[in-house]
Design a protein around this motif. Structure first.
Motif, PDB file in Angstrom:
ATOM      1  N   ARG A 102      62.290  51.783  29.608  1.00 17.02           N
ATOM      2  CA  ARG A 102      61.247  51.705  28.582  1.00 17.02           C
ATOM      3  C   ARG A 102      60.134  50.774  29.050  1.00 17.02           C
ATOM      4  NH1 ARG A 102      65.014  49.608  23.877  1.00 17.02           N
ATOM      5  NH2 ARG A 102      66.140  48.932  25.735  1.00 17.02           N
ATOM      6  N   HIS A 105      60.112  46.858  27.990  1.00 16.59           N
ATOM      7  CA  HIS A 105      61.445  46.327  27.651  1.00 16.59           C
ATOM      8  C   HIS A 105      62.153  45.803  28.902  1.00 16.59           C
ATOM      9  CE1 HIS A 105      64.843  45.515  25.126  1.00 16.59           C
ATOM     10  NE2 HIS A 105      64.189  45.997  24.064  1.00 16.59           N
ATOM     11  N   ALA A 106      63.407  45.405  28.724  1.00 18.10           N
ATOM     12  CA  ALA A 106      64.161  44.723  29.784  1.00 18.10           C
ATOM     13  C   ALA A 106      64.846  45.706  30.745  1.00 18.10           C
ATOM     14  CB  ALA A 106      65.226  43.830  29.134  1.00 18.10           C
ATOM     15  N   PHE A 126      69.363  41.395  25.909  1.00 16.89           N
ATOM     16  CA  PHE A 126      67.908  41.276  25.699  1.00 16.89           C
ATOM     17  C   PHE A 126      67.495  41.843  24.352  1.00 16.89           C
ATOM     18  CE2 PHE A 126      68.855  41.492  30.197  1.00 16.89           C
ATOM     19  CZ  PHE A 126      68.360  40.265  30.590  1.00 16.89           C
ATOM     20  N   THR A 131      69.326  36.949  18.381  1.00 15.42           N
ATOM     21  CA  THR A 131      68.737  35.883  17.573  1.00 15.42           C
ATOM     22  C   THR A 131      69.638  35.507  16.389  1.00 15.42           C
ATOM     23  OG1 THR A 131      67.397  37.399  16.235  1.00 15.42           O
ATOM     24  CG2 THR A 131      66.363  36.495  18.220  1.00 15.42           C
ATOM     25  N   ILE A 241      63.295  33.474  22.875  1.00 10.76           N
ATOM     26  CA  ILE A 241      63.313  34.528  21.844  1.00 10.76           C
ATOM     27  C   ILE A 241      62.657  35.762  22.467  1.00 10.76           C
ATOM     28  CG2 ILE A 241      62.481  35.211  19.556  1.00 10.76           C
ATOM     29  CD1 ILE A 241      62.357  32.192  18.857  1.00 10.76           C
ATOM     30  N   VAL A 244      58.596  36.924  22.766  1.00  8.72           N
ATOM     31  CA  VAL A 244      57.625  35.815  22.658  1.00  8.72           C
ATOM     32  C   VAL A 244      56.824  35.722  23.947  1.00  8.72           C
ATOM     33  CG1 VAL A 244      57.404  33.290  22.549  1.00  8.72           C
ATOM     34  CG2 VAL A 244      58.916  34.496  20.944  1.00  8.72           C
ATOM     35  N   LYS A 245      55.499  35.739  23.830  1.00  8.45           N
ATOM     36  CA  LYS A 245      54.632  35.737  25.008  1.00  8.45           C
ATOM     37  C   LYS A 245      53.636  34.591  25.026  1.00  8.45           C
ATOM     38  CE  LYS A 245      56.627  38.918  27.059  1.00  8.45           C
ATOM     39  NZ  LYS A 245      57.253  38.739  28.380  1.00  8.45           N
ATOM     40  N   LYS A 301      54.805  39.795  20.919  1.00  8.75           N
ATOM     41  CA  LYS A 301      54.158  41.043  21.338  1.00  8.75           C
ATOM     42  C   LYS A 301      54.577  42.209  20.439  1.00  8.75           C
ATOM     43  CE  LYS A 301      57.337  42.814  24.899  1.00  8.75           C
ATOM     44  NZ  LYS A 301      57.567  42.876  26.360  1.00  8.75           N
ATOM     45  N   THR A 303      56.431  45.478  19.430  1.00  9.23           N
ATOM     46  CA  THR A 303      57.750  46.004  19.848  1.00  9.23           C
ATOM     47  C   THR A 303      57.567  47.017  20.975  1.00  9.23           C
ATOM     48  OG1 THR A 303      58.258  45.953  17.502  1.00  9.23           O
ATOM     49  CG2 THR A 303      59.879  47.004  18.948  1.00  9.23           C
ATOM     50  N   SER A 305      59.735  49.328  22.170  1.00  8.31           N
ATOM     51  CA  SER A 305      60.319  50.666  21.938  1.00  8.31           C
ATOM     52  C   SER A 305      59.518  51.402  20.877  1.00  8.31           C
ATOM     53  CB  SER A 305      61.774  50.538  21.474  1.00  8.31           C
ATOM     54  OG  SER A 305      62.513  49.881  22.450  1.00  8.31           O
ATOM     55  N   ARG A 328      66.860  53.139  16.929  1.00 13.73           N
ATOM     56  CA  ARG A 328      66.411  52.417  15.736  1.00 13.73           C
ATOM     57  C   ARG A 328      65.711  51.128  16.145  1.00 13.73           C
ATOM     58  NH1 ARG A 328      72.199  52.337  13.000  1.00 13.73           N
ATOM     59  NH2 ARG A 328      72.662  51.509  15.063  1.00 13.73           N
ATOM     60  N   ASP A 330      62.506  48.018  15.220  1.00 12.26           N
ATOM     61  CA  ASP A 330      61.554  47.416  14.289  1.00 12.26           C
ATOM     62  C   ASP A 330      60.145  47.736  14.780  1.00 12.26           C
ATOM     63  OD1 ASP A 330      63.367  45.861  12.604  1.00 12.26           O
ATOM     64  OD2 ASP A 330      63.735  44.636  14.382  1.00 12.26           O
ATOM     65  N   ALA A 337      61.496  37.622  13.557  1.00  8.99           N
ATOM     66  CA  ALA A 337      61.518  36.491  14.493  1.00  8.99           C
ATOM     67  C   ALA A 337      61.367  35.149  13.768  1.00  8.99           C
ATOM     68  CB  ALA A 337      60.404  36.647  15.523  1.00  8.99           C
TER      69      ALA A 337
HETATM   70  C1  FMN Z   1      64.259  39.692  16.125  1.00  8.85           C
HETATM   71  C2  FMN Z   1      63.845  40.594  17.237  1.00  8.85           C
HETATM   72  C3  FMN Z   1      63.975  41.975  17.088  1.00  8.85           C
HETATM   73  C4  FMN Z   1      63.597  42.831  18.125  1.00  8.85           C
HETATM   74  N1  FMN Z   1      63.713  44.167  17.925  1.00  8.85           N
HETATM   75  C5  FMN Z   1      63.310  45.010  18.901  1.00  8.85           C
HETATM   76  C6  FMN Z   1      63.398  46.414  18.706  1.00  8.85           C
HETATM   77  O1  FMN Z   1      63.815  46.894  17.655  1.00  8.85           O
HETATM   78  N2  FMN Z   1      62.996  47.214  19.720  1.00  8.85           N
HETATM   79  C7  FMN Z   1      62.497  46.713  20.897  1.00  8.85           C
HETATM   80  O2  FMN Z   1      62.140  47.473  21.766  1.00  8.85           O
HETATM   81  N3  FMN Z   1      62.396  45.399  21.088  1.00  8.85           N
HETATM   82  C8  FMN Z   1      62.793  44.532  20.143  1.00  8.85           C
HETATM   83  N4  FMN Z   1      62.689  43.178  20.351  1.00  8.85           N
HETATM   84  C9  FMN Z   1      62.027  42.686  21.575  1.00  8.85           C
HETATM   85  C10 FMN Z   1      62.776  42.924  22.859  1.00  8.85           C
HETATM   86  O3  FMN Z   1      64.091  42.412  22.762  1.00  8.85           O
HETATM   87  C11 FMN Z   1      62.013  42.289  24.039  1.00  8.85           C
HETATM   88  O4  FMN Z   1      60.683  42.695  24.009  1.00  8.85           O
HETATM   89  C12 FMN Z   1      62.617  42.701  25.362  1.00  8.85           C
HETATM   90  O5  FMN Z   1      63.871  42.083  25.528  1.00  8.85           O
HETATM   91  C13 FMN Z   1      61.757  42.312  26.585  1.00  8.85           C
HETATM   92  O6  FMN Z   1      61.576  40.921  26.658  1.00  8.85           O
HETATM   93  P1  FMN Z   1      60.139  40.233  26.577  1.00  8.85           P
HETATM   94  O7  FMN Z   1      59.373  40.980  25.541  1.00  8.85           O
HETATM   95  O8  FMN Z   1      60.421  38.817  26.193  1.00  8.85           O
HETATM   96  O9  FMN Z   1      59.524  40.368  27.940  1.00  8.85           O
HETATM   97  C14 FMN Z   1      63.091  42.301  19.347  1.00  8.85           C
HETATM   98  C15 FMN Z   1      62.972  40.915  19.475  1.00  8.85           C
HETATM   99  C16 FMN Z   1      63.333  40.064  18.435  1.00  8.85           C
HETATM  100  C17 FMN Z   1      63.158  38.592  18.571  1.00  8.85           C
END
Ligand code: FMN
Length: 357
Positions: A102, A105-106, A126, A131, A241, A244-245, A301, A303, A305, A328, A330, A337
């Motif tokens: 994606r 994403h990670a 990831f 959290t 978290i 967070v960027k 940042k 979301t 996905s 699924r 957010d 967060a």
């Molecule tokens: C509370 C919370 C909910 C998250 N929910 C999603 C989600 O539903 N879908 C998604 O793609 N990323 C979600 N994320 C963000 C990803 O976990 C994150 O963007 C990803 O691990 C890549 O890391 P980075 O954005 O810190 O580089 C969520 C983050 C937090 C803190």
């Protein structure tokens, strides 16, 4: 891998999004500290912004279980281990994103780092699900902080391009933030923020946001310069978290375009004590608390996905392809967060407190 944070108040996080559970072990609680499962549960319940089209349809009840370190409702001095189970798991969409990472994403970086052995289901370690552990640890940290009159607050101050345009009182944060699904203390813009998320979601897209954190009642003199300054530790915590960027303290990046005469906070005498006439320093000077509230902003940042089609690479066939993310998610991370910001802030401050002045 580093799953631990803190020196004197130390947390160790474990679990994965689609594994059996997520949990945390907390060390550093004085024997006798009152640990009430109901208070931890109340904090965990606040992590869930309710149901509807602005949150993921994954529904975890997150009932906390305390496994060790608490006897008759009080810390024994041994490590306290607490978990929440993963019950509502659907891993069906993650075989595709293992092969077709994606964007944002990670999936790609974790595959490279862990040579493909990482648990990629639901984002593995990831995932925002981790959290829950931050919130549980924060709940214990808050017991220590409450005992010395320190309070941690957090609230959403921007979603997409819509910002809170006025000063928000501490009392508004306390009463309003968790009373609405966007976790915003300015009640008059809650609906607009909600529509901002709904509009993005309707387009198969997502939006980012800003969360403000405040630490009230912290006396001057805490912080461990040079490398464990208050800013360093809080930023370290916040960047753990996912999503967070950016982290900004006081006037932060905005301060760079001001003059010193504007940005400096004049010292004043208030009731015979040193105080500050304003708080552009965000409560921190030289990496040490100055007695004013610590104030910081966390940029989150959009979301990653999203169901909108995006370009990616099929790593097995090594060919250019496209991806429409299923599963699924957010459409905006910022509301959920808020309790993670609150929790990890409490953890970092409890650690600083125990390290002393
Ligand atoms: C509370 C919370 C909910 C998250 N929910 C999603 C989600 O539903 N879908 C998604 O793609 N990323 C979600 N994320 C963000 C990803 O976990 C994150 O963007 C990803 O691990 C890549 O890391 P980075 O954005 O810190 O580089 C969520 C983050 C937090 C803190």
């Amino acid at each position: 891998m580093t799953f631990s944070f803190g020196e004197k108040f130390r947390i160790h996080v474990f679990g994965e999004s689609h594994g059996e559970l997520v949990g945390v072990t907390v060390e550093g609680c004085t024997p006798g500290l009152e640990i009430e499962a109901s208070l931890i549960q109340a904090d965990l319940d606040k992590r869930r912004p309710g149901t509807g089209n602005i949150v993921s349809s994954r529904c975890e009840t997150d009932i906390v279980r305390i496994h060790s370190g608490v006897f008759h409702g009080r810390a024994t001095g041994a490590p306290i281990t607490m978990t929440v189970p993963n019950l509502d798991v659907d891993s069906s969409s993650y075989e595709e994103t293992k092969r077709k990472p994606r964007p944002g994403h990670a999936d790609y970086t974790s595959r490279i780092k862990y040579a493909g052995f990482n648990d990629y289901r639901g984002g593995g370690i990831f995932s925002g699900r981790m959290t829950a552990a931050f919130v549980i640890a924060g709940s214990i940290a808050k017991v220590i902080l409450r005992g010395v009159g320190i309070e941690v607050l957090a609230h959403v101050i921007q979603i997409g391009t819509v910002k809170v345009a006025r000063d928000i009182t501490d009392e508004e944060i306390r009463s309003n933030t968790y009373a609405n699904p966007v976790r915003c203390a300015a009640s008059e813009i809650v609906e607009t923020l909600q529509s901002e998320i709904e509009r993005a979601s309707h387009d198969g897209d997502s939006v980012g946001g800003l969360v403000e954190g405040r630490v009230l009642g912290i006396p001057a003199g805490y912080g461990e310069p040079l490398f464990d300054s208050v800013e360093s530790l809080l930023a370290h915590a916040m960047f753990s978290i996912p999503g967070v960027k950016g982290v900004e303290f006081g006037s932060g990046f905005r301060g760079a375009s001001k003059r010193g005469s504007e940005n400096n906070d004049p010292l004043i005498l208030r009731d015979g004590k040193v105080a500050w006439s304003k708080n552009d320093a965000g409560g921190i000077l030289a990496g040490i608390t100055n007695g004013a509230p610590i104030v910081f902003q966390v940029a989150i940042k959009p979301t990653p996905s999203i169901s909108k089609e995006q370009e990616t690479v099929d790593l097995e066939r090594l060919e250019q392809t496209s991806l429409t993310v299923k599963g699924r998610h957010d459409p905006c991370i910022a509301p959920r967060a808020v309790s993670a910001v609150e929790g990890l802030t409490a953890v970092a401050i409890a650690d600083l407190l125990l390290r002393g002045r």
